[in-house]
Scaffold this motif. Structure first.
Motif, PDB file in Angstrom:
ATOM      1  N   TYR B  34      44.185  44.453  50.514  1.00 45.45           N
ATOM      2  CA  TYR B  34      43.407  45.695  50.604  1.00 45.45           C
ATOM      3  C   TYR B  34      41.953  45.433  51.015  1.00 45.45           C
ATOM      4  CZ  TYR B  34      47.420  48.066  48.641  1.00 45.45           C
ATOM      5  OH  TYR B  34      48.693  48.577  48.446  1.00 45.45           O
ATOM      6  N   ARG B  35      41.691  44.238  51.464  1.00 47.79           N
ATOM      7  CA  ARG B  35      40.398  43.827  52.004  1.00 47.79           C
ATOM      8  C   ARG B  35      39.221  44.032  51.047  1.00 47.79           C
ATOM      9  NH1 ARG B  35      41.513  42.770  57.299  1.00 47.79           N
ATOM     10  NH2 ARG B  35      43.567  43.551  57.887  1.00 47.79           N
ATOM     11  N   ILE B  36      39.444  43.657  49.795  1.00 46.73           N
ATOM     12  CA  ILE B  36      38.319  43.591  48.870  1.00 46.73           C
ATOM     13  C   ILE B  36      38.224  42.180  48.317  1.00 46.73           C
ATOM     14  CG2 ILE B  36      38.141  46.027  48.196  1.00 46.73           C
ATOM     15  CD1 ILE B  36      40.049  45.549  45.993  1.00 46.73           C
ATOM     16  N   GLU B  37      37.077  41.862  47.774  1.00 51.16           N
ATOM     17  CA  GLU B  37      36.880  40.504  47.267  1.00 51.16           C
ATOM     18  C   GLU B  37      37.415  40.387  45.841  1.00 51.16           C
ATOM     19  OE1 GLU B  37      32.836  39.094  47.648  1.00 51.16           O
ATOM     20  OE2 GLU B  37      33.315  37.243  46.567  1.00 51.16           O
ATOM     21  N   CYS B  38      37.946  39.232  45.520  1.00 50.73           N
ATOM     22  CA  CYS B  38      38.414  39.003  44.152  1.00 50.73           C
ATOM     23  C   CYS B  38      37.577  37.909  43.493  1.00 50.73           C
ATOM     24  CB  CYS B  38      39.885  38.607  44.153  1.00 50.73           C
ATOM     25  SG  CYS B  38      40.565  38.520  42.479  1.00 50.73           S
ATOM     26  N   ILE B  39      37.100  38.205  42.287  1.00 48.90           N
ATOM     27  CA  ILE B  39      36.261  37.261  41.547  1.00 48.90           C
ATOM     28  C   ILE B  39      37.033  36.767  40.328  1.00 48.90           C
ATOM     29  CG2 ILE B  39      34.091  37.004  40.239  1.00 48.90           C
ATOM     30  CD1 ILE B  39      33.596  37.605  43.172  1.00 48.90           C
ATOM     31  N   GLY B  40      37.263  35.483  40.253  1.00 51.21           N
ATOM     32  CA  GLY B  40      37.904  34.916  39.072  1.00 51.21           C
ATOM     33  C   GLY B  40      36.881  34.652  37.981  1.00 51.21           C
ATOM     34  N   VAL B  41      37.226  35.031  36.757  1.00 53.19           N
ATOM     35  CA  VAL B  41      36.335  34.796  35.608  1.00 53.19           C
ATOM     36  C   VAL B  41      36.984  33.736  34.731  1.00 53.19           C
ATOM     37  CG1 VAL B  41      35.227  35.837  33.593  1.00 53.19           C
ATOM     38  CG2 VAL B  41      35.631  37.216  35.661  1.00 53.19           C
ATOM     39  N   TYR B  42      36.271  32.664  34.436  1.00 49.54           N
ATOM     40  CA  TYR B  42      36.855  31.583  33.636  1.00 49.54           C
ATOM     41  C   TYR B  42      36.754  31.851  32.132  1.00 49.54           C
ATOM     42  CZ  TYR B  42      37.595  28.896  37.811  1.00 49.54           C
ATOM     43  OH  TYR B  42      38.056  28.493  39.037  1.00 49.54           O
ATOM     44  N   ARG B  43      37.719  31.381  31.410  1.00 47.27           N
ATOM     45  CA  ARG B  43      37.741  31.432  29.938  1.00 47.27           C
ATOM     46  C   ARG B  43      37.587  32.838  29.364  1.00 47.27           C
ATOM     47  NH1 ARG B  43      33.399  28.948  28.228  1.00 47.27           N
ATOM     48  NH2 ARG B  43      32.617  29.091  30.340  1.00 47.27           N
ATOM     49  N   GLY B  44      38.244  33.777  29.971  1.00 53.46           N
ATOM     50  CA  GLY B  44      38.354  35.121  29.412  1.00 53.46           C
ATOM     51  C   GLY B  44      37.011  35.805  29.236  1.00 53.46           C
ATOM     52  N   TYR B  45      36.881  36.573  28.157  1.00 56.34           N
ATOM     53  CA  TYR B  45      35.659  37.354  27.941  1.00 56.34           C
ATOM     54  C   TYR B  45      34.436  36.446  27.772  1.00 56.34           C
ATOM     55  CZ  TYR B  45      38.646  41.468  27.419  1.00 56.34           C
ATOM     56  OH  TYR B  45      39.531  42.487  27.650  1.00 56.34           O
ATOM     57  N   GLN B  46      34.669  35.222  27.288  1.00 59.01           N
ATOM     58  CA  GLN B  46      33.541  34.300  27.120  1.00 59.01           C
ATOM     59  C   GLN B  46      32.915  33.978  28.474  1.00 59.01           C
ATOM     60  OE1 GLN B  46      32.336  33.721  24.207  1.00 59.01           O
ATOM     61  NE2 GLN B  46      30.644  32.480  25.024  1.00 59.01           N
ATOM     62  N   GLY B  47      33.744  33.805  29.481  1.00 56.68           N
ATOM     63  CA  GLY B  47      33.239  33.537  30.828  1.00 56.68           C
ATOM     64  C   GLY B  47      32.537  34.742  31.424  1.00 56.68           C
ATOM     65  N   LEU B  48      32.925  35.917  30.991  1.00 54.47           N
ATOM     66  CA  LEU B  48      32.279  37.149  31.443  1.00 54.47           C
ATOM     67  C   LEU B  48      30.834  37.150  30.923  1.00 54.47           C
ATOM     68  CD1 LEU B  48      33.786  39.292  33.068  1.00 54.47           C
ATOM     69  CD2 LEU B  48      34.188  40.562  30.971  1.00 54.47           C
ATOM     70  N   GLY B  68      52.880  26.829  34.745  1.00 53.23           N
ATOM     71  CA  GLY B  68      52.546  27.385  33.442  1.00 53.23           C
ATOM     72  C   GLY B  68      51.037  27.395  33.238  1.00 53.23           C
ATOM     73  N   GLY B  69      50.595  27.936  32.105  1.00 52.38           N
ATOM     74  CA  GLY B  69      49.172  27.978  31.809  1.00 52.38           C
ATOM     75  C   GLY B  69      48.432  28.959  32.695  1.00 52.38           C
ATOM     76  N   THR B  70      47.110  28.806  32.775  1.00 50.50           N
ATOM     77  CA  THR B  70      46.300  29.686  33.604  1.00 50.50           C
ATOM     78  C   THR B  70      45.163  28.909  34.259  1.00 50.50           C
ATOM     79  OG1 THR B  70      44.545  31.378  33.492  1.00 50.50           O
ATOM     80  CG2 THR B  70      45.336  30.519  31.395  1.00 50.50           C
ATOM     81  N   ILE B  71      45.077  28.998  35.578  1.00 51.25           N
ATOM     82  CA  ILE B  71      44.008  28.269  36.279  1.00 51.25           C
ATOM     83  C   ILE B  71      42.629  28.805  35.903  1.00 51.25           C
ATOM     84  CG2 ILE B  71      45.420  27.611  38.292  1.00 51.25           C
ATOM     85  CD1 ILE B  71      43.902  29.891  39.841  1.00 51.25           C
ATOM     86  N   LEU B  72      42.576  30.025  35.366  1.00 52.99           N
ATOM     87  CA  LEU B  72      41.289  30.591  34.942  1.00 52.99           C
ATOM     88  C   LEU B  72      40.969  30.230  33.499  1.00 52.99           C
ATOM     89  CD1 LEU B  72      41.390  34.166  36.563  1.00 52.99           C
ATOM     90  CD2 LEU B  72      40.103  32.164  37.335  1.00 52.99           C
ATOM     91  N   LYS B  73      41.853  29.527  32.854  1.00 53.52           N
ATOM     92  CA  LYS B  73      41.729  29.181  31.428  1.00 53.52           C
ATOM     93  C   LYS B  73      41.589  30.456  30.583  1.00 53.52           C
ATOM     94  CE  LYS B  73      40.305  24.564  32.248  1.00 53.52           C
ATOM     95  NZ  LYS B  73      40.517  23.418  31.366  1.00 53.52           N
ATOM     96  N   THR B  74      41.763  30.256  29.304  1.00 58.94           N
ATOM     97  CA  THR B  74      41.684  31.407  28.415  1.00 58.94           C
ATOM     98  C   THR B  74      40.943  30.962  27.159  1.00 58.94           C
ATOM     99  OG1 THR B  74      42.966  32.980  27.113  1.00 58.94           O
ATOM    100  CG2 THR B  74      43.992  30.866  27.530  1.00 58.94           C
ATOM    101  N   ALA B  75      40.413  31.904  26.428  1.00 61.54           N
ATOM    102  CA  ALA B  75      39.692  31.560  25.202  1.00 61.54           C
ATOM    103  C   ALA B  75      39.649  32.804  24.342  1.00 61.54           C
ATOM    104  CB  ALA B  75      38.280  31.080  25.525  1.00 61.54           C
ATOM    105  N   ARG B  76      39.360  32.611  23.074  1.00 64.99           N
ATOM    106  CA  ARG B  76      39.103  33.765  22.214  1.00 64.99           C
ATOM    107  C   ARG B  76      37.589  33.807  22.027  1.00 64.99           C
ATOM    108  NH1 ARG B  76      44.489  34.895  20.288  1.00 64.99           N
ATOM    109  NH2 ARG B  76      45.722  32.995  20.472  1.00 64.99           N
ATOM    110  N   SER B  77      36.950  34.914  22.390  1.00 66.10           N
ATOM    111  CA  SER B  77      35.487  34.977  22.372  1.00 66.10           C
ATOM    112  C   SER B  77      34.985  35.784  21.184  1.00 66.10           C
ATOM    113  CB  SER B  77      34.984  35.612  23.675  1.00 66.10           C
ATOM    114  OG  SER B  77      33.610  35.906  23.568  1.00 66.10           O
ATOM    115  N   LEU B  78      34.297  35.098  20.276  1.00 65.32           N
ATOM    116  CA  LEU B  78      33.680  35.818  19.150  1.00 65.32           C
ATOM    117  C   LEU B  78      32.522  36.674  19.645  1.00 65.32           C
ATOM    118  CD1 LEU B  78      33.719  33.115  16.351  1.00 65.32           C
ATOM    119  CD2 LEU B  78      35.093  35.202  16.512  1.00 65.32           C
TER     120      LEU B  78
END
Lengths: 328, 328, 328, 328
Positions: B34-48, B68-78
């Motif tokens: 759809y010709r828009i840019e995609c931004i990957g955010v690392y480690r979930g909300y913490q990376g945000l 398996g897993g996720t190339i963007l990694k994941t985390a639980r952000s306090l």
């Protein structure tokens, strides 16, 4: 034992291992080939005592080469450790007209077999089948190769989640007295650290190593621990200890357990079991007894059962060094 | 939000699940399409919060659909649970020119997302991705199907050794609040008994059931236990209790643990992730927000995030009955 | 049919599929549960004609839920297509005291079953079991999910070698009249192009698409081709044609063939088979006949056999679009 | 070559094999360990000619030990067969300051390497990596063990459907000049007959053997055929010939093809690749050249490259006999 053997019995004993069925199949088919009868004994030495026998034809062992476990079942028999028990076993064999026996198992199986031979001079040949690879006189025991693949496949899965979360995982694998599974799967799965009985590096070294990993920017780590590791702690205590030293680490423990004994055998284990099953029958027909057939330097080999039990396979120093180099 | 979206961010959060990478890939490729840019955010909300962003092209996500897993990694952000944290996240998104976000995860992920929407009116769509299948508004969460296969494959291996030894195995599988994994894998692996939170049969019933099995001559048994089972005991206590009642049983426990989260996704999960990734982007481009895309009755569906979180999937009564009938 | 059913027969017919054993097991155990006898019929309708029957107890079907193939064997019976053949079958069933029958298979199986019902008014219920998923009245046929996983696992392996060599691979998968396997595995394996009967894109489009891939720098490609693709060429002719147009490409063909029918069923297929096996028996006990039990919108469903055969499942347009978007 | 080596290059060439990545990783990490730089060369000798180099750190090779294929890609280079091509390659290596090279591959790779050494006296060590196991001087080539497992897993699936249908299957496996894969997988998968180049039993023997099988009541059969079998017919012609002699047989052919080269390497192949990668670097640092490192009798071994190429591994006679005995 001057009259020719007309019937050969076969049993599986001790901890089960992938490839036991392939070995049973080979024993049965070698008997068919050499036109002698094959008698299957259920539940190891206990079935010998109870006379739990069944005549096995080539048909009985169709489509089992790829199955884990053992169609003859296995058990640990306390009664066979007594003179009375072994006497019952001997009488049952004689009554059934069995002239020789193949026992498939490990250490304990061969120890029982040796006693039996000494007391009754009954022809017996052993086939090494245990996931631990801790039997002297063969490069590989049947089941070991399969267990290695089972373990690395599981660790591959755990690494997916470990690296997604930046976690430190302690993974306990089987191998009570020998670290062969831990060392090989640790290298094969790319573990950052491997703890085995043969190489006590102590807790300080582990802490140091984890510190170094952290400095190099490694954010997730896999530590493979042999269940028999002599570090003086079980894997949960180990994790707790590390947790105290690395309070910011997200540490998890996984004990792989009995799944390591199951599963469809690898091609290597199926072929090895086929070779050793045939060799065991041929040895008995050649009047051998008290030996274990094995596979050494790509050839069928044989060794006295007492040597198979008492001597140790050493952990290869070159492999230990590879583990160190490869985990930089 | 009247100007058209030019950039869409994507993140994975919470416990990882097989298919997260396939979902990321679909989001990225739908953006490209759809010709828009995609931004990957690392480690979930913490990376945000930390602005840990990377622009992702179709090339970045080549050859990840089967990982398996996720190339963007994941985390639980306090930190994301605080107002300040979420404000930082919002500012980072605005600064980067991001117009909408796709969050891939489960319950916790959507709860965080909902707060974020309410405070900043930022367009957000959720994709259900957790092995537990405990999200309302989709027949399947991404990762659930793969986890079922992982579990039955392991139990198949354990059954090899269980039936070779006449053993009783307690196998703990994941599913803190819901017994979906236990019920389905229990049926799929042919377990003799299944213990799940939704159906407290009590210890007496279990003892009774094991007694019946024994009477029918079953000499080995598999009991699958959901980690959230409300029987009031963990799986080790349970095994101890049964051991007291059946002292002659050879009882073993296996906790499957984190391997259930890893591994290459099944075809079903890859296709589901591909569909939902595309659907999420299309929904955002259609000005949707605050919803989760799902798959219901073989069609793409959508549900408000608060409904997805608060409502429960019920255990199917027909399936409970099948479990009972099939284990005779 | 006013007297209660005391015996139910079960057979598998047509092409085999993973999960047939799980379905047989469920039928047998449901019979046990409802205290009726279950009669296994060997080699499908041919065994019905020859009276090749065996009484099956719960024990007979132990440890088969995870096995591919069918313990009852399957065959295509020419004789059952004749009136005489069907009469023999009917007489055998009556002689054995069988009051109803469960037939496990696909299209051809149900067509034969329908004729049999019309001629002899014999209670019959069908269970859809074929890897092709081409039966109307159920979201999934048993075996389809497993076949999808088998295919993506193989394509994952081929991709390893394809991308190491910059090669173009044409991979033919099963599905004579329907492209479900090709479409889903094509998406699941990340294929660059998918050729299915339902969507004739023509050779020009394929050449165009490969040209585009090349422009985008894709150096290796996977094209999944359904065996029933209507492009008018088989997969080898197709490869030759492309080779003429792209002489510099290193093109290879792989026909996956019969391995797609085998293997241990997925958890989904095992659970589906368990549910449908139980449902089929319950339907017969409820005096249903001439129907197929299925699984629709997460519930057990039923449909008349003639509808199951004559109506088509359509390829989902949304899924076709996902395939296009995702392969950018 | 009196100055110490500061940079080592590594490339993969020829047909790819599982474990190539594990070998690359070991070479890179051994370089890191010994504090020298490692240069990755893309697309084998062709990349050498084109100067397609990249400096590789330990990080570059994280998480590749379990991946099939090769991150450095592979190719067959016609240009390297010319003097001019090899000169360009030499100049590129000198320009980049590379002091030695590790080449990972098989026969063709080593032949090219030998020429290069002779012309430019450039230090070069080979690592045997091919699924065919046809290299002299090592018990196993990297990739062979994995290919065996891939093949038996597929044949296990085909046997499910073969025995459900009473069919005769001809399965062609790789191994152009050597029947190692066919012989071992034939035994491992329980094939009824195995056709390999080394043992021309002729068509009459095959017909006779199938006749015997039929007499013994075997209703389904698997015949494993090595692609290089010298029986003078390809697998399809073979099937046609048998079909003429056994018109009542339901005969199918399956050509396994390229899937045999892919997939995640077995633990054995990962460990072997790790050992040989380390050994190759250590040999170069010890001033060795013109050799291949191997693994013989459970120890690292070395052999001159010309010997590795020219000598043959013989098919083991004992194994041929096991195949005969076991298929009764």
């Amino acid at each position: 034992m001057n009259e020719p053997i007309k019937k050969i019995a076969v049993l599986t004993s001790g901890g089960d291992a992938p490839g036991m069925n392939a070995a049973i199949r080979a024993v049965v088919r070698a008997c068919t080939y050499y036109r002698i009868e094959c008698i299957g004994v259920y539940r190891g030495y206990q079935g010998l005592i109870e006379g739990d026998f069944e005549s096995l034809s080539a048909r009985h062992v169709s489509n089992i080469i790829n199955k884990g476990g053992t169609i003859l079942k296995t058990a640990r028999s306390l009664e066979f450790k007594t003179k009375e028990g072994r006497e019952k076993a001997y009488k049952n064999l004689k009554k059934a007209g069995v002239g020789a026996i193949v026992v498939i198992g490990g250490d304990g199986t061969f120890t029982g077999g040796l006693k039996f031979i000494k007391e009754f001079n009954f022809p017996l040949v052993g086939i090494p089948c245990t996931i631990d690879n801790d039997i002297y006189g063969t490069d590989n025991t049947i089941g070991y190769d399969t267990a290695l693949n089972t373990v690395v496949e599981v660790i591959d899965k755990i690494r997916d989640t470990a690296s997604s979360h930046n976690r430190l995982f302690f993974i306990e694998v089987m191998g009570r007295d020998a670290g062969f599974i831990a060392l090989n799967t640790g290298i094969g799965a790319g573990a950052e650290e491997i703890l085995i009985p043969e190489k006590n590096l102590g807790l300080d070294r582990l802490v140091e190593s984890l510190n170094k990993s952290r400095e190099r920017g490694k954010t997730s780590s896999i530590v493979v621990v042999s269940e028999g590791d002599k570090i003086g702690k079980n894997v949960f205590e180990l994790a707790d200890y590390i947790n105290e030293n690395f309070p910011d680490y997200d540490i998890r423990v996984s004990v792989l357990g009995h799944m390591q004994r199951g599963g469809s055998p690898s091609c290597f284990d199926r072929v090895l079991a086929s070779r050793l099953g045939v060799a065991a029958v041929e040895e008995l027909l050649d009047k051998s007894t008290g030996i274990m057939v094995g596979f050494t330097n790509k050839k069928i080999s044989k060794v006295h059962l007492d040597k198979a039990i008492k001597m140790n396979n050493d952990i290869n120093k070159e492999l230990l060094k590879v583990a160190e180099i490869i985990s930089v």
